[in-house]
Design a protein around this motif. Structure first.
Motif, PDB file in Angstrom:
ATOM      1  N   CYS A 138      -3.477   3.529  -8.725  1.00  0.00           N
ATOM      2  CA  CYS A 138      -2.560   3.287  -7.600  1.00  0.00           C
ATOM      3  C   CYS A 138      -3.235   3.629  -6.278  1.00  0.00           C
ATOM      4  O   CYS A 138      -3.149   2.871  -5.310  1.00  0.00           O
ATOM      5  CB  CYS A 138      -1.286   4.113  -7.759  1.00  0.00           C
ATOM      6  N   PHE A 139      -3.926   4.777  -6.241  1.00  0.00           N
ATOM      7  CA  PHE A 139      -4.609   5.183  -5.015  1.00  0.00           C
ATOM      8  C   PHE A 139      -5.740   4.214  -4.661  1.00  0.00           C
ATOM      9  O   PHE A 139      -5.955   3.902  -3.494  1.00  0.00           O
ATOM     10  CB  PHE A 139      -5.148   6.610  -5.134  1.00  0.00           C
ATOM     11  N   GLU A 140      -6.457   3.734  -5.683  1.00  0.00           N
ATOM     12  CA  GLU A 140      -7.524   2.756  -5.438  1.00  0.00           C
ATOM     13  C   GLU A 140      -6.959   1.462  -4.854  1.00  0.00           C
ATOM     14  O   GLU A 140      -7.525   0.906  -3.905  1.00  0.00           O
ATOM     15  CB  GLU A 140      -8.275   2.448  -6.735  1.00  0.00           C
ATOM     16  N   ASN A 141      -5.853   0.993  -5.421  1.00  0.00           N
ATOM     17  CA  ASN A 141      -5.223  -0.230  -4.907  1.00  0.00           C
ATOM     18  C   ASN A 141      -4.781  -0.042  -3.453  1.00  0.00           C
ATOM     19  O   ASN A 141      -4.984  -0.926  -2.618  1.00  0.00           O
ATOM     20  CB  ASN A 141      -4.025  -0.627  -5.765  1.00  0.00           C
ATOM     21  N   ALA A 181       0.835  -1.207   0.000  1.00  0.00           N
ATOM     22  CA  ALA A 181       0.000   0.000   0.000  1.00  0.00           C
ATOM     23  C   ALA A 181       0.868   1.255   0.000  1.00  0.00           C
ATOM     24  O   ALA A 181       0.578   2.220  -0.722  1.00  0.00           O
ATOM     25  CB  ALA A 181      -0.935   0.001   1.207  1.00  0.00           C
ATOM     26  N   ARG A 182       1.925   1.250   0.783  1.00  0.00           N
ATOM     27  CA  ARG A 182       2.817   2.415   0.844  1.00  0.00           C
ATOM     28  C   ARG A 182       3.462   2.681  -0.516  1.00  0.00           C
ATOM     29  O   ARG A 182       3.605   3.833  -0.935  1.00  0.00           O
ATOM     30  CB  ARG A 182       3.887   2.200   1.908  1.00  0.00           C
ATOM     31  N   THR A 183       3.838   1.618  -1.216  1.00  0.00           N
ATOM     32  CA  THR A 183       4.447   1.794  -2.529  1.00  0.00           C
ATOM     33  C   THR A 183       3.425   2.307  -3.533  1.00  0.00           C
ATOM     34  O   THR A 183       3.727   3.201  -4.330  1.00  0.00           O
ATOM     35  CB  THR A 183       5.075   0.473  -3.024  1.00  0.00           C
ATOM     36  N   TYR A 184       2.204   1.764  -3.496  1.00  0.00           N
ATOM     37  CA  TYR A 184       1.157   2.280  -4.381  1.00  0.00           C
ATOM     38  C   TYR A 184       0.900   3.752  -4.122  1.00  0.00           C
ATOM     39  O   TYR A 184       0.718   4.549  -5.051  1.00  0.00           O
ATOM     40  CB  TYR A 184      -0.150   1.502  -4.198  1.00  0.00           C
ATOM     41  N   LEU A 185       0.878   4.159  -2.854  1.00  0.00           N
ATOM     42  CA  LEU A 185       0.659   5.569  -2.521  1.00  0.00           C
ATOM     43  C   LEU A 185       1.784   6.443  -3.075  1.00  0.00           C
ATOM     44  O   LEU A 185       1.524   7.515  -3.639  1.00  0.00           O
ATOM     45  CB  LEU A 185       0.543   5.757  -1.008  1.00  0.00           C
ATOM     46  N   GLU A 186       3.013   5.994  -2.901  1.00  0.00           N
ATOM     47  CA  GLU A 186       4.139   6.788  -3.389  1.00  0.00           C
ATOM     48  C   GLU A 186       4.119   6.896  -4.909  1.00  0.00           C
ATOM     49  O   GLU A 186       4.288   7.974  -5.466  1.00  0.00           O
ATOM     50  CB  GLU A 186       5.456   6.189  -2.919  1.00  0.00           C
TER      51      GLU A 186
END
Length: 124
Positions: free
Chosen positions: A99-102, A71-76
């Motif tokens: 990415c934010f949805e994931n 989740a942290r990587t998707y957010l970044e």
């Protein structure tokens, strides 16, 4: 000064290389190391390489079941893709909203749904 900035960048890249070598031996921190390497490359305006490292981080996190790191990587990745829009042609294969949805789905499953909501309030 420019010399000190260059020296710090060089040290940062050397440290990231050593961290990657260490992570190959001790896999527990590989996802974070790959994400941080992506951030370093992004700061050096090597956008395509940065995205490659974030994708490696995502793949590794999925393999390891490291959902919070995923989740942290998707957010970044989403944050940086949104930052530059499509000015570098990265949006064709990468979608910030996706990415934010994931990240939201993962954080909801982990019970951290309020974290993303707070982040959205801060950035709105």
């Amino acid at each position: 000064s420019r010399k000190s900035i260059f020296a710090y960048r060089k040290k940062a890249h050397r440290s990231s290389h050593l961290a990657l070598q260490n992570a190959k031996k001790y896999a527990f921190n590989i996802v974070e190391v790959l994400r941080l390497k992506g951030r370093l490359l992004w700061l050096d305006e090597k956008f395509e390489k940065a995205v490659k490292f974030w994708k490696k981080s995502i793949n590794q996190a999925e393999r390891m079941g490291a959902r919070l790191e995923l989740a942290r990587t998707y957010l970044e990745l989403g944050k940086h893709l949104r930052e530059i829009g499509d000015s570098h042609g990265l949006a064709k294969e990468n979608n910030a909203d996706e990415c934010f949805e994931n990240a939201q789905i993962i954080l909801d499953k982990l019970g951290y749904s309020n974290v993303l909501n707070e982040c959205e309030k801060l950035t709105a």
